[in-house]
Design an enzyme around this catalytic site. Structure first.
Site, mmCIF file in Angstrom:
data_model
loop_
_atom_site.group_PDB
_atom_site.id
_atom_site.type_symbol
_atom_site.label_atom_id
_atom_site.label_comp_id
_atom_site.label_asym_id
_atom_site.label_seq_id
_atom_site.Cartn_x
_atom_site.Cartn_y
_atom_site.Cartn_z
ATOM 1 N N GLY A 46 0.839 -1.198 0.000
ATOM 2 C CA GLY A 46 0.000 0.000 0.000
ATOM 3 C C GLY A 46 0.865 1.236 0.000
ATOM 4 O O GLY A 46 2.077 1.160 0.283
ATOM 5 N N GLN A 51 2.641 10.076 1.849
ATOM 6 C CA GLN A 51 3.964 9.423 1.930
ATOM 7 C C GLN A 51 4.888 9.865 0.787
ATOM 8 O O GLN A 51 6.097 9.693 0.881
ATOM 9 C CB GLN A 51 3.819 7.896 1.920
ATOM 10 C CG GLN A 51 3.140 7.352 3.178
ATOM 11 C CD GLN A 51 3.026 5.851 3.148
ATOM 12 O OE1 GLN A 51 2.099 5.311 2.555
ATOM 13 N NE2 GLN A 51 3.965 5.166 3.763
ATOM 14 N N CYS A 95 5.607 -0.138 7.706
ATOM 15 C CA CYS A 95 5.256 1.098 6.991
ATOM 16 C C CYS A 95 6.471 1.527 6.184
ATOM 17 O O CYS A 95 7.597 1.539 6.706
ATOM 18 C CB CYS A 95 4.874 2.187 7.991
ATOM 19 S SG CYS A 95 4.408 3.741 7.209
ATOM 20 N N LEU A 96 6.240 1.896 4.926
ATOM 21 C CA LEU A 96 7.365 2.307 4.074
ATOM 22 C C LEU A 96 7.972 3.630 4.567
ATOM 23 O O LEU A 96 9.114 3.932 4.226
ATOM 24 C CB LEU A 96 6.902 2.424 2.615
ATOM 25 C CG LEU A 96 6.416 1.101 1.985
ATOM 26 C CD1 LEU A 96 5.872 1.354 0.581
ATOM 27 C CD2 LEU A 96 7.536 0.055 1.945
ATOM 28 N N HIS A 137 -4.826 1.058 7.437
ATOM 29 C CA HIS A 137 -3.500 1.661 7.626
ATOM 30 C C HIS A 137 -3.341 2.855 6.658
ATOM 31 O O HIS A 137 -2.858 3.922 7.048
ATOM 32 C CB HIS A 137 -2.438 0.581 7.362
ATOM 33 C CG HIS A 137 -1.019 1.041 7.377
ATOM 34 N ND1 HIS A 137 -0.098 0.586 8.302
ATOM 35 C CD2 HIS A 137 -0.322 1.888 6.565
ATOM 36 C CE1 HIS A 137 1.081 1.138 8.058
ATOM 37 N NE2 HIS A 137 0.971 1.933 7.002
ATOM 38 N N GLU A 138 -3.771 2.666 5.406
ATOM 39 C CA GLU A 138 -3.599 3.737 4.399
ATOM 40 C C GLU A 138 -4.546 4.906 4.659
ATOM 41 O O GLU A 138 -4.162 6.069 4.489
ATOM 42 C CB GLU A 138 -3.815 3.181 2.975
ATOM 43 C CG GLU A 138 -2.872 2.049 2.570
ATOM 44 C CD GLU A 138 -1.399 2.338 2.806
ATOM 45 O OE1 GLU A 138 -1.003 3.520 2.772
ATOM 46 O OE2 GLU A 138 -0.647 1.370 3.051
ATOM 47 N N HIS A 141 -3.155 7.107 7.194
ATOM 48 C CA HIS A 141 -2.161 8.051 6.649
ATOM 49 C C HIS A 141 -2.846 9.337 6.166
ATOM 50 O O HIS A 141 -2.302 10.435 6.320
ATOM 51 C CB HIS A 141 -1.426 7.438 5.446
ATOM 52 C CG HIS A 141 -0.219 6.627 5.795
ATOM 53 N ND1 HIS A 141 0.867 7.141 6.457
ATOM 54 C CD2 HIS A 141 0.098 5.327 5.528
ATOM 55 C CE1 HIS A 141 1.796 6.206 6.597
ATOM 56 N NE2 HIS A 141 1.351 5.092 6.050
HETATM 57 O O1 K1U Z 1 1.586 2.396 3.955
HETATM 58 C C1 K1U Z 1 2.681 1.862 3.856
HETATM 59 O O2 K1U Z 1 3.644 2.354 4.376
HETATM 60 C C2 K1U Z 1 2.822 0.547 3.131
HETATM 61 C C3 K1U Z 1 2.784 -0.644 4.045
HETATM 62 C C4 K1U Z 1 1.354 -1.144 4.107
HETATM 63 C C5 K1U Z 1 0.992 -2.085 5.203
HETATM 64 C C6 K1U Z 1 1.801 -3.145 5.578
HETATM 65 C C7 K1U Z 1 1.418 -4.006 6.579
HETATM 66 C C8 K1U Z 1 0.223 -3.831 7.192
HETATM 67 C C9 K1U Z 1 -0.559 -2.784 6.840
HETATM 68 C C10 K1U Z 1 -0.194 -1.919 5.832
HETATM 69 C C11 K1U Z 1 3.699 -1.710 3.462
HETATM 70 O O3 K1U Z 1 3.491 -2.166 2.392
HETATM 71 S S1 K1U Z 1 5.039 -2.230 4.423
HETATM 72 C C12 K1U Z 1 5.770 -3.529 3.426
HETATM 73 C C13 K1U Z 1 5.014 -4.806 3.464
HETATM 74 O O4 K1U Z 1 4.175 -4.997 4.313
HETATM 75 C C14 K1U Z 1 5.267 -5.840 2.438
HETATM 76 C C15 K1U Z 1 6.242 -5.715 1.499
HETATM 77 C C16 K1U Z 1 6.463 -6.708 0.556
HETATM 78 C C17 K1U Z 1 5.705 -7.833 0.565
HETATM 79 C C18 K1U Z 1 4.739 -7.978 1.514
HETATM 80 C C19 K1U Z 1 4.496 -6.997 2.442
HETATM 81 ZN ZN ZN Z 2 2.367 3.294 6.192
#
Ligand code: K1U
Ligand code: ZN
Length: 175
Positions: A46, A51, A95-96, A137-138, A141
């Site tokens: 996401g 972001q 979270c990225l 989560h998004e 944000h």
């Molecule tokens: O919003 C963001 O920062 C993105 C975030 C979204 C998220 C992750 C976990 C739970 C809720 C929301 C991410 O994508 S973090 C990376 C991640 O979870 C992932 C990356 C590669 C493969 C699988 C998962």
């Molecule tokens: Zn996030």
């Protein structure tokens, strides 16, 4: 399409209440496509507009993360949760904008969300499992809330201190 820079916490733009998108135009289309490319490149499931420094109510997601899954890129403009389940689920969120930090967050297990698509038409869908966690989560944000805001203050401060250190290292060219 182009990759956009992902802001790292702490950053004032990640704490802002985002404003609704008033018109789906070429600029919004480009932003959505850039965000999808940035999300897949990260990689993530996401990404919300703040972001990448744009404080407007737009998010992208694709939770088809297992190998062999057919991708399902989604663009949600002005999303709103219109129903949530009483059942809760706990997921170890990342979270990225807070790289390499994970923590358990409890949220409604299922949510129904209404949004506007890139074609300007309203859409409604019920999400469960990882999709429900991700869309909440998004949307957080878009309201200036990070997953660490759901944690106890001490844990949140510990993660924030690590991020301040990481940003200093990046600025010095050692990130
Ligand atoms: O919003 C963001 O920062 C993105 C975030 C979204 C998220 C992750 C976990 C739970 C809720 C929301 C991410 O994508 S973090 C990376 C991640 O979870 C992932 C990356 C590669 C493969 C699988 C998962
Ligand atoms: Zn996030």
């Amino acid at each position: 399409m182009a990759l956009r820079n992902i802001l790292i916490h702490p950053d004032p733009r990640l704490k802002k209440q985002c404003t609704p998108v008033t018109e789906v135009n070429k600029e919004i289309e480009r932003l959505a496509n850039d965000m999808l490319e940035t999300m897949y490149d990260a990689p993530g499931i996401g990404l919300a507009a703040p972001q990448v420094g744009v404080t407007q109510r737009l998010l992208v997601m694709d939770c088809m993360k297992e190998e062999g899954d057919t991708p399902r890129p989604m663009v949600l403009i002005n999303p709103e949760v219109i129903w949530e389940s009483e059942d809760r689920s706990i997921y170890d969120e990342g979270c990225l904008s807070i790289p390499d930090q994970y923590a358990e967050v409890e949220r409604p297990a299922e949510v129904k969300v209404r949004w506007m698509g890139l074609d300007g038409k309203p859409v409604e869908e019920q999400f469960d499992a990882l999709w429900a966690t991700c869309v909440q989560h998004e949307i957080d944000h878009l309201n200036g809330t990070l997953f660490i805001d759901h944690l106890k203050p001490l844990k949140r401060q510990m993660i924030t201190r690590k991020m301040v250190k990481l940003k200093k290292e990046i600025a010095r060219g050692r990130g």
